[in-house]
Design a protein around this motif. Structure first.
Motif, PDB file in Angstrom:
ATOM      1  N   UNK A  25     -44.554  10.625 -32.544  1.00 41.57           N
ATOM      2  CA  UNK A  25     -45.581  11.232 -31.658  1.00 41.57           C
ATOM      3  C   UNK A  25     -47.538  10.523 -31.966  1.00 41.57           C
ATOM      4  N   UNK A  26     -47.135  10.242 -33.210  1.00 43.67           N
ATOM      5  CA  UNK A  26     -48.547  10.299 -33.726  1.00 43.67           C
ATOM      6  C   UNK A  26     -49.004   8.678 -33.921  1.00 43.67           C
ATOM      7  N   UNK A  27     -48.571   7.366 -33.228  1.00 40.83           N
ATOM      8  CA  UNK A  27     -48.794   6.399 -32.571  1.00 40.83           C
ATOM      9  C   UNK A  27     -49.559   5.993 -33.939  1.00 40.83           C
ATOM     10  N   UNK A  28     -48.901   5.355 -35.249  1.00 36.13           N
ATOM     11  CA  UNK A  28     -49.361   4.653 -35.946  1.00 36.13           C
ATOM     12  C   UNK A  28     -49.446   4.008 -35.605  1.00 36.13           C
ATOM     13  N   UNK A  29     -48.880   3.041 -34.637  1.00 33.95           N
ATOM     14  CA  UNK A  29     -48.440   1.807 -34.125  1.00 33.95           C
ATOM     15  C   UNK A  29     -50.194   0.163 -33.366  1.00 33.95           C
ATOM     16  N   UNK A  30     -50.815   1.645 -32.824  1.00 36.40           N
ATOM     17  CA  UNK A  30     -51.698   2.304 -32.365  1.00 36.40           C
ATOM     18  C   UNK A  30     -53.211   1.293 -33.138  1.00 36.40           C
TER      19      UNK A  30
ATOM     20  N   UNK B 221     -54.778  13.011 -15.978  1.00 38.02           N
ATOM     21  CA  UNK B 221     -54.002  13.027 -14.547  1.00 38.02           C
ATOM     22  C   UNK B 221     -53.603  11.970 -14.458  1.00 38.02           C
ATOM     23  N   UNK B 222     -53.483  10.664 -14.968  1.00 36.23           N
ATOM     24  CA  UNK B 222     -52.426   9.455 -15.334  1.00 36.23           C
ATOM     25  C   UNK B 222     -51.307   9.818 -16.108  1.00 36.23           C
ATOM     26  N   UNK B 223     -51.228  11.114 -17.067  1.00 37.65           N
ATOM     27  CA  UNK B 223     -50.334  11.049 -18.034  1.00 37.65           C
ATOM     28  C   UNK B 223     -50.480  10.082 -19.481  1.00 37.65           C
ATOM     29  N   UNK B 224     -52.179   9.684 -19.078  1.00 34.78           N
ATOM     30  CA  UNK B 224     -52.190   9.288 -20.524  1.00 34.78           C
ATOM     31  C   UNK B 224     -52.342   9.528 -22.157  1.00 34.78           C
ATOM     32  N   UNK B 225     -52.124   9.807 -22.877  1.00 39.75           N
ATOM     33  CA  UNK B 225     -52.080  10.925 -24.039  1.00 39.75           C
ATOM     34  C   UNK B 225     -53.374  10.537 -24.624  1.00 39.75           C
ATOM     35  N   UNK B 226     -54.465  11.423 -25.150  1.00 37.62           N
ATOM     36  CA  UNK B 226     -55.787  11.335 -26.262  1.00 37.62           C
ATOM     37  C   UNK B 226     -55.124  12.191 -27.228  1.00 37.62           C
ATOM     38  N   UNK B 227     -56.341  10.678 -28.039  1.00 33.47           N
ATOM     39  CA  UNK B 227     -56.053  11.386 -29.808  1.00 33.47           C
ATOM     40  C   UNK B 227     -57.648  11.835 -30.181  1.00 33.47           C
ATOM     41  N   UNK B 228     -57.422  12.756 -31.120  1.00 32.55           N
ATOM     42  CA  UNK B 228     -59.508  13.082 -31.298  1.00 32.55           C
ATOM     43  C   UNK B 228     -59.328  11.770 -32.213  1.00 32.55           C
TER      44      UNK B 228
END
Length: 300
Positions: A61-66, A128-135
């Protein structure tokens, strides 16, 4: 080093140089980035010395890779483990929220001149396109730190509707925070009952408390609680962002909030809320959260 790498490193320095910035995402100019073209040798040396510690968890969930990919793309050398005592002014620490021992670690890192990037879940969920965002913000989360402030185009691209203000409704909805965060910011467990008591001094409307989903699974969807809702009162929850989008007047009582410009403070005005312009606040919010692909590219 190639010109492409130099430009990318200069952009990274510029994006991470809001020292002395006012809260609310108004970083001051970046003198080191501006001077990079005048002093290429010095800039290359700095690029080679910049280090980063990434304490984002491995959980998918946390997308450390990104985050790790973004750190490298911005020109930083990733260090493993906890920050060492030799970190300095050109180093960054990337953490999830800022609480418990991570808060202590962040305080020590900043005391040595480093900068802390605080990450959290995005404010509005998937687009709207299902893309997740992180603050993302420097120093603090949820409006307490600094961030790059751009134009209106970023909000426009999200394609999210801001509904007209609602001037009718029956009940008041209290949306507490989860209770984590810096010690000077996190909500006290007794706050929902305490603010309910104060609200009862100013209104006869029914008052509902909707527990944070991280503490207690909700009995009904948020949209059900929003139906026929007169006003929302929150510490600084993302539920308040959704309330503002739905046109529901929203009061907040945390020390700061990412949507403070559209929220209200004085619950004594619960029966006569203000209806401020919200577009400016949401345009700023769009610059406080980033897609996974953007984070991986090193853009923010």
């Amino acid at each position: 080093m190639g010109s492409q790498q130099s430009a990318r490193a200069a952009a990274a320095v510029q994006g991470l140089r809001p020292r002395g910035a006012d809260r609310g995402g108004k970083p001051e100019a970046a003198p080191l980035a501006a001077a990079a073209s005048d002093q290429p040798a010095r800039h290359i040396l700095r690029w080679n010395l910049m280090r980063a510690w990434c304490l984002i968890r491995e959980n998918p969930h946390y997308r450390r890779d990104a985050f790790v990919a973004g750190i490298a793309a911005a020109g930083y050398k990733l260090r493993l483990g906890d920050p060492s005592t030799d970190s300095g002014a050109d180093d960054i620490l990337v953490i999830w929220n800022r609480y418990a021992h991570w808060e202590t670690m962040a305080n020590a890192f900043e005391a040595r001149g480093g900068r802390v990037i605080v990450c959290e879940n995005g404010y509005l969920g998937d687009d709207a396109n299902g893309r997740q965002h992180y603050a993302l913000a420097l120093g603090q989360h949820n409006g307490g730190g600094t961030w790059p402030q751009g134009g209106p185009e970023r909000w426009a691209k999200l394609g999210i509707e801001i509904k007209p203000w609602r001037t009718t409704g029956a009940h008041i909805l209290i949306c507490p925070q989860r209770g984590i965060g810096p010690r000077t910011y996190s909500q006290h467990p007794d706050w929902p009952k305490e603010v309910s008591r104060r609200l009862s001094l100013f209104t006869k409307r029914p008052i509902r408390i909707r527990q944070h989903p991280g503490n207690q699974p909700p009995a009904v969807p948020l949209a059900v609680d929003f139906a026929d809702c007169w006003a929302v009162v929150t510490w600084a929850s993302n539920a308040g962002a959704h309330a503002l989008l739905a046109g529901i007047p929203t009061f907040y009582e945390g020390p700061y909030w990412a949507l403070a410009g559209a929220g209200q403070r004085d619950v004594a005005k619960i029966e006569a809320p203000d209806y401020p312009d919200r577009l400016c606040a949401f345009r700023s919010l769009a610059w406080q959260q980033w897609q996974v692909s953007e984070i991986a590219s090193g853009e923010p």
